[in-house]
Design an enzyme around this catalytic site. Structure first.
Site, PDB file in Angstrom:
ATOM      1  N   ARG A 560     -19.507 -35.923   8.843  1.00 32.22           N
ATOM      2  CA  ARG A 560     -19.786 -35.486   7.304  1.00 32.22           C
ATOM      3  C   ARG A 560     -20.406 -34.688   6.986  1.00 32.22           C
ATOM      4  O   ARG A 560     -22.049 -34.044   7.786  1.00 32.22           O
ATOM      5  CB  ARG A 560     -20.110 -36.320   6.138  1.00 32.22           C
ATOM      6  CG  ARG A 560     -19.451 -37.767   6.401  1.00 32.22           C
ATOM      7  CD  ARG A 560     -18.090 -37.772   5.525  1.00 32.22           C
ATOM      8  NE  ARG A 560     -18.237 -37.161   4.020  1.00 32.22           N
ATOM      9  CZ  ARG A 560     -17.248 -36.915   3.266  1.00 32.22           C
ATOM     10  NH1 ARG A 560     -15.948 -37.424   3.944  1.00 32.22           N
ATOM     11  NH2 ARG A 560     -17.127 -36.386   2.571  1.00 32.22           N
ATOM     12  N   VAL A 561     -20.465 -33.430   6.332  1.00 25.20           N
ATOM     13  CA  VAL A 561     -21.589 -32.497   5.987  1.00 25.20           C
ATOM     14  C   VAL A 561     -22.102 -32.541   4.388  1.00 25.20           C
ATOM     15  O   VAL A 561     -22.875 -31.316   4.121  1.00 25.20           O
ATOM     16  CB  VAL A 561     -21.281 -31.313   5.854  1.00 25.20           C
ATOM     17  CG1 VAL A 561     -20.455 -30.647   7.854  1.00 25.20           C
ATOM     18  CG2 VAL A 561     -19.659 -30.681   5.128  1.00 25.20           C
ATOM     19  N   ASP A 562     -21.590 -33.882   4.012  1.00 24.95           N
ATOM     20  CA  ASP A 562     -22.137 -33.795   2.157  1.00 24.95           C
ATOM     21  C   ASP A 562     -23.212 -34.893   2.194  1.00 24.95           C
ATOM     22  O   ASP A 562     -23.181 -35.307   3.468  1.00 24.95           O
ATOM     23  CB  ASP A 562     -20.989 -33.718   1.277  1.00 24.95           C
ATOM     24  CG  ASP A 562     -20.426 -34.991   2.037  1.00 24.95           C
ATOM     25  OD1 ASP A 562     -20.333 -36.216   2.960  1.00 24.95           O
ATOM     26  OD2 ASP A 562     -19.259 -35.567   1.091  1.00 24.95           O
ATOM     27  N   ASP A 563     -23.340 -35.446   1.266  1.00 29.31           N
ATOM     28  CA  ASP A 563     -24.300 -36.034   1.283  1.00 29.31           C
ATOM     29  C   ASP A 563     -24.035 -38.431   0.976  1.00 29.31           C
ATOM     30  O   ASP A 563     -24.320 -38.565   0.482  1.00 29.31           O
ATOM     31  CB  ASP A 563     -25.152 -36.225   0.093  1.00 29.31           C
ATOM     32  CG  ASP A 563     -26.329 -34.872  -0.010  1.00 29.31           C
ATOM     33  OD1 ASP A 563     -26.889 -34.417   1.079  1.00 29.31           O
ATOM     34  OD2 ASP A 563     -27.045 -34.871  -0.720  1.00 29.31           O
ATOM     35  N   VAL A 564     -23.326 -37.716   1.972  1.00 27.84           N
ATOM     36  CA  VAL A 564     -22.804 -39.323   2.909  1.00 27.84           C
ATOM     37  C   VAL A 564     -23.441 -39.996   4.047  1.00 27.84           C
ATOM     38  O   VAL A 564     -23.118 -38.904   5.474  1.00 27.84           O
ATOM     39  CB  VAL A 564     -20.828 -38.846   2.850  1.00 27.84           C
ATOM     40  CG1 VAL A 564     -20.095 -39.987   3.005  1.00 27.84           C
ATOM     41  CG2 VAL A 564     -20.391 -38.808   0.801  1.00 27.84           C
TER      42      VAL A 564
END
Ligand code: 6R9
Length: 691
Positions: A560-564
């Site tokens: 993941r590249v997001d806040d997940v």
């Protein structure tokens, strides 16, 4: 449309076609090989020759057709299903570009069908009535059951009739909070049969999470069971539901009916807490209803189910899937990625509370008339050999699991594996997170005896079905790569600015067009749907994943590249964990990041600042972890709590997670430039804490 076919061209550079493919043995697959990229693992000629897609050339031909004529490609496949009325002239319509108006995806619109009918009635009419649909294996060895297609239909119809009788109608929602009993797929199918939307909540979620989901989708009925055994523990599941329903009632929403299955092997009804008037025993009513139930015919674009998943804010997203496209897509991806044959026995270890259990325990396999195993228990109970015990018992041919389980079994040692035969196995599958090459090799060499191709399937709750996946007989695999896109998909890698990058590269993984199994909206929040998935890179569906493509065109998912964070294949939003932590009266602030974890893939690392005067104690650490367990569920409990007298913030007050990630992974000499921090001494203080 030559750019669409870029990756197909790279297929042509693959070393050989199936006819010429040689089988590399385990020795060649050893760690000695320097570059993962060049490490090709070929399917055996015997495997390829019997496969649905048996060579790169055959894939290229089919893929080309799916790109040049997607409507023709998918309508030919869709015609194999039963449609009460065929779809309108247009097979699909799509707009993925917010600049051109609202994002809209429709497949087989105007087509009238029913997915439960296609799963059960259609397969029974085709002569599969006496074939086993589900083998059920209980938590305790020796405890089992089974249902043929005809028996499953009868059970589904009884529940459908019951639900109709209590007033559930087409378009209503039913929340299902059940462990892996046969009653779970039965409940899903019963809803689908009468056109009601199911919303399964994983039975490991806490009462807070359950009530949050109930408040969002407002079900007419909640289906649960009184208790469940998992490993050596017994859980009073219904008490969690009771608490959730009480919480909902306080917030002004009352669920009138809680249908409760008495799971006798775990708990008797005598000791179950009960609310007269609201609670009903499944066994007292459902079996009294007729085992025949007319199907509610629905439009292809009518909702089938809602499934909540984590995003980068604290509020879970209700991913909405519709009927026709999802049906066609899950069935087709299942068939090709596992090279399904009617004689196969299929076992997916996922829980139906996640998308994998929706698409590849329930719908995909059963639409194909397959025999599937539903396992109630933990994969290492009573010991680490349980999976292979089950494989031998049922002669499982297709085995599908998550890398976290592979890694944990690998750690427990080969003895647990080699004491079982496993010779029925034909194809292995992996899902949920990137599989690291060493786990891949152990899975291949030890579990599959260097005989079974591995389908490393990349996909998401949002995508409904496989997106990037090996077709096991078609081309050589590379340990750790999900290989190539499925038919019709144009998987592209874009840079920061949203421009597609060609050839060998890395960047953000996007999809350029719609596919039948795509989600259609986020329940009640189409704007968030567009903002999260279609606005980051205009004109594309953005997956949230990073990806690279090697010189042979193979895709490598990098996380993941997001806040997940992806913990044991479960998606957890850092914001959700943070909000659970700060709800603790003694927590002033929290910042959560992922860190590399040997078994879970990623672990949860929480930096916590306490309110003035609160003691940094072991007791408080435990009660913070408990706060997360209570608000989300045990699977989201932080692995580490790092006391933080202060958090590193920019002058505008943004927490610099980059620095926190480095501290969490102990890369202390790579903290980078900290001079832009509002207070650079915060970092020193953090490092001075005992962690
Ligand atoms: C099916 C499922 C989706 C996220 C996804 C990605 C990760 C899933 C993967 C994989 C690498 C694979 N993911 N499968 N990463 N290789 N084979 O897991 O759905 O729970 O929505 O998670 O999981 O990061 O974005 P979901």
């Amino acid at each position: 449309s030559s750019d669409h076919l870029r990756h197909v061209d790279s297929m042509a550079r693959l070393p050989s076609g199936a006819g010429k493919i040689t089988h590399l043995n385990a020795v060649v697959l050893g760690e000695a090989l320097a570059s993962e990229e060049n490490d090709l693992v070929f399917p055996s000629p015997e495997f390829s020759s019997q496969a649905l897609v048996s060579s790169p050339e055959q894939y290229v031909k089919m893929y080309r057709k799916s790109i040049d004529d997607p409507a023709g490609f998918w309508s030919e496949i869709a015609s194999q299903f039963y449609w009460k009325k065929r779809w309108d002239t247009q097979v699909f319509s799509e707009n993925l570009d917010v600049r051109k108006g609202n994002v809209k995806i429709e497949w087989f619109k105007g087509g009238i069908t029913n997915i439960c009918y296609n799963t059960l009635d259609r397969n029974i009419q085709a002569g599969n009535g006496d074939k086993v649909a589900i083998f059920w294996e209980g938590n305790e060895p020796g405890q089992d059951g089974k249902l043929t297609y005809s028996e499953l239909l009868a059970k589904v119809c009884q529940l459908s009739n019951y639900l109709k009788n209590v007033g559930v109608r087409k378009g209503d929602t039913v929340v299902i909070y059940l462990p892996m009993l046969m009653e779970l797929p039965i409940s899903m199918l019963a809803c689908a049969r009468i056109g009601a939307m199911h919303s399964v909540v994983f039975a490991g979620f806490s009462s807070d999470s359950l009530s949050q989901r109930i408040m969002d989708c407002k079900p007419k009925v909640v289906i649960t069971c009184n208790g469940v055994r998992r490993g050596s523990k017994t859980l009073a599941l219904k008490e969690i539901v009771d608490t959730a329903l009480l919480e909902c009632a306080k917030s002004g929403f009352s669920v009138g009916l809680c249908l409760t299955y008495e799971n006798q092997s775990a708990m008797s009804r005598e000791v179950t807490k009960w609310l007269d008037g609201r609670d009903v025993w499944w066994q007292d009513f459902v079996p009294k209803f007729s085992s025949k139930c007319e199907v509610e015919w629905v439009d292809s674009e009518d909702p089938l189910f809602l499934l909540y998943t984590s995003g980068s804010t604290g509020k879970p997203k209700g991913v909405l899937h519709t009927t026709g496209g999802y049906m066609v897509y899950t069935a087709t991806t299942f068939k090709y990625a596992f090279d399904y044959k009617p004689s196969d026995i299929y076992w997916c270890t996922a829980d139906c509370g996640w998308i994998t259990g929706h698409s590849y325990v329930t719908y995909g396999p059963l639409l194909n008339g397959a025999t599937a195993i539903v396992y109630e228990g933990a994969p290492n109970y009573p010991d680490s050999g349980r999976c292979w015990d089950i494989v031998d018992k049922y002669k499982v041919t297709l085995f599908y699991t998550a890398p976290t389980l592979v890694r944990s079994l690998m750690r427990d040692g080969d003895e647990y594996v080699t004491r079982y035969s496993r010779k029925s196995l034909r194809v292995l599958g992996s899902v949920g997170e990137p599989i690291n090459p060493s786990a891949w090799r152990w899975y291949f060499n030890v579990i599959g005896d260097a005989r079974c191709p591995i389908s490393d399937t990349w996909w998401q709750t949002e995508t409904g079905g496989f997106m990037i996946t090996p077709l096991p007989g078609a081309w050589p695999q590379k340990p750790g790569s999900a290989t190539f896109p499925f038919f019709r998909l144009q998987a592209v890698i874009v840079d920061e600015k949203g421009s597609e990058i060609e050839g060998e590269c890395s960047g953000y993984l996007c999809i350029k067009n719609s596919w039948p199994g795509a989600f259609r909206t986020l329940y009640g929040d189409h704007e968030r749907y567009e903002t999260t998935y279609f606005k980051p890179f205009l004109g594309y569906y953005f997956s949230g994943d990073g990806c690279s493509r090697d010189k042979d065109g193979y895709y490598w998912l990098t996380g993941r590249v997001d806040d997940v964070i992806n913990v044991s294949g479960h998606r957890i939003g850092t914001a959700e964990v943070e909000s659970a932590l700060v709800s603790h009266p003694q927590c002033a602030e929290a910042a959560v990041v992922g860190f590399e974890h040997e078994v879970k893939g990623q672990g949860i690392y929480a930096f916590v600042t306490l309110v003035e005067g609160a003691p940094y104690s072991e007791e408080l650490r435990k009660s913070l972890i408990l706060a997360v367990r209570n608000q989300i569920g045990a699977f989201a409990a932080p692995d580490k709590i790092h006391w933080a007298p202060g958090l590193p913030k920019t002058r505008s007050g943004k927490i610099m997670r980059r620095i926190l990630r480095k501290i969490a992974s102990r890369q202390l000499d790579e903290l980078g430039d900290i001079s832009t921090l509002a207070d650079p001494t915060v970092v020193e203080q953090l490092l001075a804490m005992d962690f």
